[in-house]
Each structure stands twice: as C-alpha cells, then as structure tokens.
Design an enzyme around this catalytic site. Structure first.
Site, mmCIF file in Angstrom:
data_model
loop_
_atom_site.group_PDB
_atom_site.id
_atom_site.type_symbol
_atom_site.label_atom_id
_atom_site.label_comp_id
_atom_site.label_asym_id
_atom_site.label_seq_id
_atom_site.Cartn_x
_atom_site.Cartn_y
_atom_site.Cartn_z
ATOM 1 N N LYS A 9 2.769 -4.826 -0.353
ATOM 2 C CA LYS A 9 1.844 -5.000 0.768
ATOM 3 C C LYS A 9 2.282 -6.131 1.702
ATOM 4 O O LYS A 9 3.109 -6.969 1.334
ATOM 5 C CB LYS A 9 0.443 -5.282 0.222
ATOM 6 N N TYR A 49 -5.611 6.120 2.938
ATOM 7 C CA TYR A 49 -6.870 5.536 2.461
ATOM 8 C C TYR A 49 -8.077 6.422 2.783
ATOM 9 O O TYR A 49 -9.199 5.931 2.841
ATOM 10 C CB TYR A 49 -7.049 4.133 3.054
ATOM 11 N N ASN A 112 -3.695 -8.051 -2.783
ATOM 12 C CA ASN A 112 -3.369 -8.015 -4.209
ATOM 13 C C ASN A 112 -1.935 -7.559 -4.500
ATOM 14 O O ASN A 112 -1.653 -6.955 -5.512
ATOM 15 C CB ASN A 112 -4.391 -7.169 -4.973
ATOM 16 N N HIS A 115 0.348 -1.865 -3.995
ATOM 17 C CA HIS A 115 -0.398 -0.622 -4.218
ATOM 18 C C HIS A 115 0.397 0.138 -5.259
ATOM 19 O O HIS A 115 1.631 0.211 -5.177
ATOM 20 C CB HIS A 115 -0.500 0.213 -2.937
ATOM 21 N N GLU A 126 1.540 10.908 -2.897
ATOM 22 C CA GLU A 126 1.912 9.696 -2.161
ATOM 23 C C GLU A 126 3.413 9.614 -1.914
ATOM 24 O O GLU A 126 3.844 9.181 -0.833
ATOM 25 C CB GLU A 126 1.407 8.463 -2.899
#
Length: 153
Positions: A9, A49, A112, A115, A126
């Site tokens: 990220k 998302y 965080n 992903h 994905e």
C-alpha cells in the site's frame, strides 16, 4: 500450488518499507511470480473495493490507496493464500501479533501495510484484475527440496 495477490500500500511506499516487506515473503519461501509498480485509478479502486461501496469509509479507503503508486505482487506456494494472510497478521495493525507484518509495522486498520487476498477464489479474481497473463511467470526454484517434502508440491 496456489497463487495470491499482495499489494504494498501507499503507506508502505511512503515509509520506505518495500524491501523489508518483500523480504518477509521471500524468507518464508514464497515464490515471486510477478511484481509491478502502478498508480491505481479511481475506476480500478472502485472495482477492487466494490464490497465496501456501502460503507461510510469507502471513499477514505480509495483516497488512501491513491496517494502514490502501489506495488502489486503475485506470490506462489503451498497454501499461499493462508500463508500470506498469516504473515500479514490481523487487519487492524493495533491488534496484529508481534512478528507479523502488520504487528511490526502498523498502528492502523487502514494504513496497514499490505492488502492480501482473503481466499483462493478472491486471489484468482484479483490477480486477473492487476496482471495480464504475460506478466506472471512460472519457474522452478532449486531450493524446493529444502523447503517442502517431495509430496507437498
């Protein structure tokens, strides 16, 4: 062997943790099958998302993922989806166990670090979203006999 998606990220890129995070997966014995840096578009983020579309934080998540480019990776190994998720740790970095990626590098539920696909089915979807077929590579690692029993792969 399974393949799974990992996205490093923007918080990872901004904090200079790219090599540190990639090395965690390599040291575990996962095989890197594809990797590229890309700037995620609003359309791609909306698709990725979509399951959060009705949540109050949907736009915040998309905005955070568009701060800078990300690095998308395909990792392969026996039970790769679960292995990656175990290495990543709990989604909320404050709750993630020490020794996990999020436990060691995150204090946030959003920022965080990575992903990680949550199932084999999701990983397949994905990976197709982020990679063309010619961007993923299958090759044999010479260290397999030291990593797996001969009936595991």
């Amino acid at each position: 062997m399974e393949k799974t998606l990992v996205i490093l990220k923007p918080c990872t890129i901004q904090r200079g943790l790219i090599g540190e995070i990639i090395s965690r997966f390599e040291k575990k014995g996962l095989i890197l099958c594809g990797m590229k840096m890309t700037w995620l578009t609003d359309d791609l983020l909306s698709e990725h998302y979509a399951h959060l579309r009705e949540k109050s934080f949907f736009q915040r998540v998309k905005d955070a993922m568009a701060v800078c480019p990300v690095i998308v990776c395909c990792w392969k190994g026996v039970d790769a989806v679960q292995v990656v998720r175990t290495l990543a740790g709990a989604t909320n970095g404050r709750n993630a166990a020490p020794g996990t990626i999020r436990g060691d590098y995150s204090m946030s539920v959003q920022e965080n670090i990575v992903h990680a696909s949550d199932s084999l089915e999701t990983a397949e979807i994905e990976l197709k979203r982020f990679f063309n077929e010619d961007e993923l590579f299958d090759y044999k690692m010479n260290y397999f006999p030291s990593l797996y029993a001969n009936d595991e792969f």
